[in-house]
Design a protein around this motif. Structure first.
Motif, PDB file in Angstrom:
ATOM      1  N   PRO A 186      -2.031  -1.458  -0.864  1.00 49.66           N
ATOM      2  CA  PRO A 186      -1.159  -2.552  -1.299  1.00 49.66           C
ATOM      3  C   PRO A 186       0.017  -2.004  -2.104  1.00 49.66           C
ATOM      4  O   PRO A 186      -0.161  -1.235  -3.052  1.00 49.66           O
ATOM      5  N   GLY A 187       1.223  -2.384  -1.709  1.00 44.20           N
ATOM      6  CA  GLY A 187       2.404  -1.962  -2.436  1.00 44.20           C
ATOM      7  C   GLY A 187       2.579  -2.749  -3.722  1.00 44.20           C
ATOM      8  O   GLY A 187       1.737  -3.592  -4.078  1.00 44.20           O
ATOM      9  N   PRO A 188       3.672  -2.522  -4.442  1.00 41.44           N
ATOM     10  CA  PRO A 188       3.856  -3.152  -5.746  1.00 41.44           C
ATOM     11  C   PRO A 188       4.002  -4.670  -5.697  1.00 41.44           C
ATOM     12  O   PRO A 188       3.840  -5.345  -6.709  1.00 41.44           O
ATOM     13  N   ASP A 189       4.295  -5.210  -4.505  1.00 42.89           N
ATOM     14  CA  ASP A 189       4.350  -6.662  -4.363  1.00 42.89           C
ATOM     15  C   ASP A 189       3.224  -7.186  -3.480  1.00 42.89           C
ATOM     16  O   ASP A 189       3.239  -8.340  -3.042  1.00 42.89           O
ATOM     17  N   GLY A 190       2.224  -6.327  -3.197  1.00 49.18           N
ATOM     18  CA  GLY A 190       1.063  -6.732  -2.422  1.00 49.18           C
ATOM     19  C   GLY A 190       1.172  -6.465  -0.944  1.00 49.18           C
ATOM     20  O   GLY A 190       0.149  -6.443  -0.246  1.00 49.18           O
ATOM     21  N   ARG A 191       2.367  -6.274  -0.411  1.00 48.65           N
ATOM     22  CA  ARG A 191       2.511  -5.963   1.004  1.00 48.65           C
ATOM     23  C   ARG A 191       2.040  -4.537   1.278  1.00 48.65           C
ATOM     24  O   ARG A 191       2.209  -3.659   0.444  1.00 48.65           O
ATOM     25  N   PRO A 192       1.443  -4.263   2.435  1.00 44.05           N
ATOM     26  CA  PRO A 192       0.933  -2.911   2.715  1.00 44.05           C
ATOM     27  C   PRO A 192       2.044  -1.889   2.846  1.00 44.05           C
ATOM     28  O   PRO A 192       3.100  -2.169   3.426  1.00 44.05           O
ATOM     29  N   VAL A 193       1.800  -0.701   2.296  1.00 45.75           N
ATOM     30  CA  VAL A 193       2.733   0.417   2.411  1.00 45.75           C
ATOM     31  C   VAL A 193       1.934   1.667   2.749  1.00 45.75           C
ATOM     32  O   VAL A 193       0.726   1.735   2.517  1.00 45.75           O
ATOM     33  N   SER A 194       2.601   2.671   3.286  1.00 44.00           N
ATOM     34  CA  SER A 194       1.961   3.944   3.603  1.00 44.00           C
ATOM     35  C   SER A 194       2.245   4.940   2.483  1.00 44.00           C
ATOM     36  O   SER A 194       3.406   5.125   2.096  1.00 44.00           O
ATOM     37  N   ALA A 195       1.200   5.547   1.970  1.00 46.44           N
ATOM     38  CA  ALA A 195       1.338   6.504   0.871  1.00 46.44           C
ATOM     39  C   ALA A 195       0.682   7.824   1.258  1.00 46.44           C
ATOM     40  O   ALA A 195      -0.461   7.847   1.713  1.00 46.44           O
ATOM     41  N   ALA A 196       1.422   8.915   1.074  1.00 49.20           N
ATOM     42  CA  ALA A 196       0.896  10.250   1.368  1.00 49.20           C
ATOM     43  C   ALA A 196       0.455  10.938   0.089  1.00 49.20           C
ATOM     44  O   ALA A 196       1.009  10.699  -0.985  1.00 49.20           O
ATOM     45  N   TRP A 197      -0.548  11.785   0.196  1.00 51.37           N
ATOM     46  CA  TRP A 197      -0.980  12.612  -0.916  1.00 51.37           C
ATOM     47  C   TRP A 197      -1.474  13.939  -0.359  1.00 51.37           C
ATOM     48  O   TRP A 197      -1.635  14.089   0.850  1.00 51.37           O
ATOM     49  N   LEU A 198      -1.646  14.919  -1.231  1.00 53.66           N
ATOM     50  CA  LEU A 198      -2.044  16.258  -0.813  1.00 53.66           C
ATOM     51  C   LEU A 198      -3.382  16.641  -1.407  1.00 53.66           C
ATOM     52  O   LEU A 198      -3.671  16.328  -2.572  1.00 53.66           O
ATOM     53  N   LEU A 199      -4.187  17.336  -0.629  1.00 52.23           N
ATOM     54  CA  LEU A 199      -5.410  17.955  -1.136  1.00 52.23           C
ATOM     55  C   LEU A 199      -5.225  19.459  -1.039  1.00 52.23           C
ATOM     56  O   LEU A 199      -5.059  20.017   0.051  1.00 52.23           O
TER      57      LEU A 199
END
Length: 388
Positions: free
Chosen positions: A67-80
């Motif tokens: 959920p993005g900052p306004d509740g709409r879905p967003v894609s978020a990347a992260w690293l391991l």
């Protein structure tokens, strides 16, 4: 000649990686024989994940929908990373550009907490979280809620998401809060603001997120209410980063607040790259007095000064005089003729700026014959282990 190209992202316009490529392309259009090394940087805001990825090629990049900052879905990347460290970036899950329209009272950081929880579930033993570019002023309550914190009003009802709701906070329940990882949580921040007060998160950054005077007052009071129950150190420099998210994660999850630009520069080996350099190029969206207060360009100017390496700066806008530590500076708006023109095709104008700096900074020096800017055979990436 050895040239290091180490810009920040141009917020909302071009990534640090793309900016570095464009600047290098322009430089090599004038001096094709030079050894140009790319070292995209960040300060904890937009581009943090990309800066780590460029420096650490063994990192595993993962993406998820939150959920993005306004509740709409967003894609978020992260690293391991191979050592068990996970690198997260608030801007990707809870950043201001993700908003359809500003909502200073209701925007939240819940998505960041979802990413953090996923990283822990994947086996991360340490988290490094870049805090910058936030859409909200919720003190990190949204992220902590995703991690299991429960926030209740005086009647025992769970509070809705958003900074304004914290004004009704009466009780915190940490029973189900996921423990922080065994090797801790490091927060990378690019500001020194405390949580509350005239220099705090709401007063300083609320207007950028759409808050008017009355809303700033409400949000500041809400953050004070949160701090009164959460404890911690709301006056710590940097506690106000990302709408107070740094404070919330430090107070309730034991996170450590650190200057982002310096930490990332150390990781990617900036000092080592400068040690053998003849010139360094850097840049950001707007170069002004705030650039010298812990942000990428200011930190790089300090490092380059220590290494006695001349610096060329490119920025979208340069509204005032540049400090003496800058050998040459180029404004994309001046090159393009207007803000709109610069924003319409930023990489083209960055390449023009790179060539302009090459001519200004090397005037009178011998160089190889001109060739097309696209031919960049000498271009390299600098990694934490050298050149890769």
């Amino acid at each position: 000649m050895r040239v290091v190209v180490a810009p920040d992202s141009f917020k909302g316009s071009v990534t640090a990686d793309d900016a570095a490529r464009a600047l290098a392309r322009g430089w090599l259009a004038h001096r094709p024989g030079d050894d140009v090394r790319l070292l995209p940087l960040a300060d904890g805001g937009e581009g943090t994940v990309d800066a780590f990825a460029a420096a650490l090629p063994d990192a595993e990049r993962r993406s998820m929908t939150v959920p993005g900052p306004d509740g709409r879905p967003v894609s978020a990347a992260w690293l391991l990373l191979p050592d068990g460290t996970a690198v997260l970036e608030l801007a990707q899950s809870s950043g201001l550009p993700l908003m359809r329209r500003p909502d200073p009272l209701g925007a939240h950081t819940y998505g960041l907490g979802v990413v953090a929880r996923a990283a822990l579930a994947a086996g991360a033993t340490r988290l490094v979280i870049g805090l910058g570019g936030s859409a909200s002023t919720d003190g990190g309550a949204g992220a902590l809620h995703a991690l299991g914190l429960r926030l209740h009003d005086g009647r025992g009802r769970q509070l809705p998401l958003g900074g304004a709701a914290l004004a009704d906070l009466a009780r915190l329940d940490t029973t189900d809060l996921v423990p922080s990882p065994p090797s801790g949580v490091q927060l990378l921040v690019d500001v020194t603001a405390p949580l509350t007060g005239p220099a705090g998160a709401a007063a300083t950054f609320g207007p950028q997120k759409g808050a008017g005077p009355a809303e700033v007052t409400l949000l500041d009071a809400a953050l004070s209410q949160f701090a009164g129950l959460a404890g911690g150190a709301p006056d710590q420099p940097g506690a106000g980063a990302a709408g107070g998210t740094a404070y919330g994660l430090a107070a309730l999850w034991g996170a450590r607040i650190t200057p982002g630009a310096a930490a990332i520069a150390e990781l990617v080996g900036l000092d080592g790259a400068l040690a053998g350099a003849d010139m360094v190029l850097t840049g950001e969206g707007r170069f002004d007095e705030t650039s010298l207060t812990g942000k990428v360009v200011g930190s790089l100017l300090d490092a380059a000064g220590t290494a006695a390496v001349p610096v060329g700066v490119v920025a979208g806008q340069i509204p005032g005089p540049v400090p003496g530590s800058v050998s040459a500076a180029v404004s994309l708006v001046e090159l393009a003729g207007s803000v709109d023109a610069a924003l319409d095709d930023p990489t083209t104008w960055l390449a023009e700026a790179g060539e302009a700096l090459s001519r200004r900074l090397t005037r009178g020096q011998d160089h190889a014959p001109h060739r097309a800017a696209a031919e960049i055979g000498h271009l390299m990436f600098t990694t934490g282990d050298g050149v890769g």
